[in-house]
Design an enzyme around this catalytic site. Structure first.
Site, PDB file in Angstrom:
ATOM      1  N   HIS A   1      -5.229 -15.396  10.246  1.00 31.42           N
ATOM      2  CA  HIS A   1      -3.937 -14.715  10.290  1.00 31.42           C
ATOM      3  C   HIS A   1      -3.962 -13.471  11.183  1.00 31.42           C
ATOM      4  O   HIS A   1      -3.093 -12.614  11.068  1.00 31.42           O
ATOM      5  CB  HIS A   1      -3.507 -14.325   8.883  1.00 31.42           C
ATOM      6  CG  HIS A   1      -3.333 -15.495   7.966  1.00 31.42           C
ATOM      7  ND1 HIS A   1      -2.386 -16.479   8.186  1.00 31.42           N
ATOM      8  CD2 HIS A   1      -4.007 -15.855   6.838  1.00 31.42           C
ATOM      9  CE1 HIS A   1      -2.475 -17.384   7.224  1.00 31.42           C
ATOM     10  NE2 HIS A   1      -3.442 -17.040   6.403  1.00 31.42           N
TER      11      HIS A   1
ATOM     12  N   ARG B   1       0.949 -12.613   5.350  1.00 32.80           N
ATOM     13  CA  ARG B   1       2.360 -12.820   5.002  1.00 32.80           C
ATOM     14  C   ARG B   1       3.306 -12.479   6.152  1.00 32.80           C
ATOM     15  O   ARG B   1       4.518 -12.712   6.054  1.00 32.80           O
ATOM     16  CB  ARG B   1       2.719 -11.974   3.780  1.00 32.80           C
ATOM     17  CG  ARG B   1       1.980 -12.356   2.509  1.00 32.80           C
ATOM     18  CD  ARG B   1       2.452 -13.661   1.914  1.00 32.80           C
ATOM     19  NE  ARG B   1       3.833 -13.590   1.457  1.00 32.80           N
ATOM     20  CZ  ARG B   1       4.187 -13.189   0.245  1.00 32.80           C
ATOM     21  NH1 ARG B   1       3.264 -12.834  -0.635  1.00 32.80           N
ATOM     22  NH2 ARG B   1       5.455 -13.145  -0.113  1.00 32.80           N
TER      23      ARG B   1
ATOM     24  N   PRO C   1       0.834  -1.197   0.000  1.00 30.10           N
ATOM     25  CA  PRO C   1       0.000   0.000   0.000  1.00 30.10           C
ATOM     26  C   PRO C   1       0.877   1.259   0.000  1.00 30.10           C
ATOM     27  O   PRO C   1       1.863   1.338   0.731  1.00 30.10           O
ATOM     28  CB  PRO C   1      -0.803  -0.120   1.296  1.00 30.10           C
ATOM     29  CG  PRO C   1      -0.805  -1.573   1.613  1.00 30.10           C
ATOM     30  CD  PRO C   1       0.520  -2.087   1.134  1.00 30.10           C
ATOM     31  N   GLU C   2       0.511   2.202  -0.847  1.00 28.91           N
ATOM     32  CA  GLU C   2       1.232   3.471  -0.925  1.00 28.91           C
ATOM     33  C   GLU C   2       0.394   4.549  -0.247  1.00 28.91           C
ATOM     34  O   GLU C   2      -0.612   4.257   0.407  1.00 28.91           O
ATOM     35  CB  GLU C   2       1.543   3.789  -2.391  1.00 28.91           C
ATOM     36  CG  GLU C   2       2.349   2.696  -3.070  1.00 28.91           C
ATOM     37  CD  GLU C   2       2.679   2.989  -4.532  1.00 28.91           C
ATOM     38  OE1 GLU C   2       2.785   4.177  -4.912  1.00 28.91           O
ATOM     39  OE2 GLU C   2       2.822   2.024  -5.311  1.00 28.91           O
TER      40      GLU C   2
END
Length: 297
Positions: free
Chosen positions: A111, A137, A18-19
């Site tokens: 997660h 992740r 994400p930016e």
């Protein structure tokens, strides 16, 4: 909820983080759900959460959420503990991190790394929902710290200019005179923060500048124009709730839509939408890059 539609001819270049527009969108959509709520019963799953500040975990009990904001690609929760002292929870979402409010009765995703109960005003009432940090992740992280300790955090201390809070002239000056490729400079978070692969490629295309040009060789007026285009692209992306390529969702579970406006990113080998020439793919600053050899000089 709406879902991402892959634009025609689009191929994701590499893992996406994400930016600025995505993190800004998450902050804006999360704020109405957590502001003035009281936190309680913090539970951590996995040794990396929080990455630092574990000694502050007990102080989250009864802390009030006073603000939600963004700095660079960090999502920040400003808290007031029960002693009315400020605390900050800083989240870096990386590739697959999500921060969202979950109903009490819902089963947390497998997660999930952090759970905080959300109370309407105080611990004397029952919790209404839960705030979850989920990361498949496990590259994302959370840090808990006092505001006065921010500058002691090397990551924070090295951050450069916020592109939407400084004039184009200041942004252009940060890029000027440096003997590196211009895309490398745009990605350098110590110069200007929040710009990643997507918005670097799109800004350089709009400015008509090849991504592999040396920054020192670009005239000042073209750097000034580039800075203006960076701001335009970021504002347009925020208005579209960011770009959803693989994992990004806002804090309400919605996908972004700016990927429908991509001119170059992920379109290598396809016709340029401006001149009709074939878009070229290469690597600049170690990143997959797409540009138009006709439109960008």
């Amino acid at each position: 909820m709406f879902f991402w539609r892959r634009p025609p001819g689009f191929t994701a270049l590499e893992p996406i983080l994400p930016e600025l527009p995505e993190v800004e969108t998450i902050a804006r959509t999360l704020a109405p759900q957590v502001l003035r709520r009281v936190l309680g019963n913090p539970r951590c799953f996995g040794g990396k959460t929080p990455q630092a500040g574990r000694e502050f975990l007990p102080l989250l009990e009864g802390a009030e959420v006073a603000g939600v904001r963004r700095r660079a690609k960090l999502l920040l929760l400003d808290l007031l503990d029960v002693s009315n002292r400020p605390l900050i929870m800083a989240f870096h979402l990386k590739m697959t991190g999500h921060l969202f409010v979950h109903p009490l009765e819902a089963v947390p995703p497998k997660h999930t790394k952090l759970i905080l109960d959300l109370y309407p005003d105080s611990r004397t009432s029952a919790p209404e929902a839960r705030l979850l940090f989920d990361d498949a992740r496990t590259f994302g992280y959370c840090r808990i710290l006092r505001p006065e300790s921010l500058e002691e955090w090397p990551f924070w201390a090295a951050l450069g200019l916020e592109p939407l809070e400084h004039a184009p002239e200041e942004l252009a000056a940060a890029l000027a005179g440096k003997k590196r490729q211009i895309k490398n400079l745009l990605l350098d978070q110590s110069l200007i923060v929040g710009i990643g692969n997507i918005y670097a490629d799109e800004s350089l295309f709009r400015a008509g500048i090849r991504p592999d040009r040396q920054g020192a060789g670009i005239p000042g007026e073209r750097l000034l124009a580039l800075a203006g285009h960076v701001q335009e692209i970021l504002r347009e992306a925020i208005a579209a709730c960011g770009s959803s390529i693989r994992d990004y969702l806002d804090a309400q579970g919605n996908s972004g839509a700016f990927q429908d406006n991509f001119k170059v990113y992920g379109r290598g080998g396809k016709p340029c939408q401006v001149c009709g020439g074939i878009l070229q793919s290469c690597r600049v600053a170690g990143r997959g890059t797409v540009y138009c050899p006709r439109c960008q000089k």
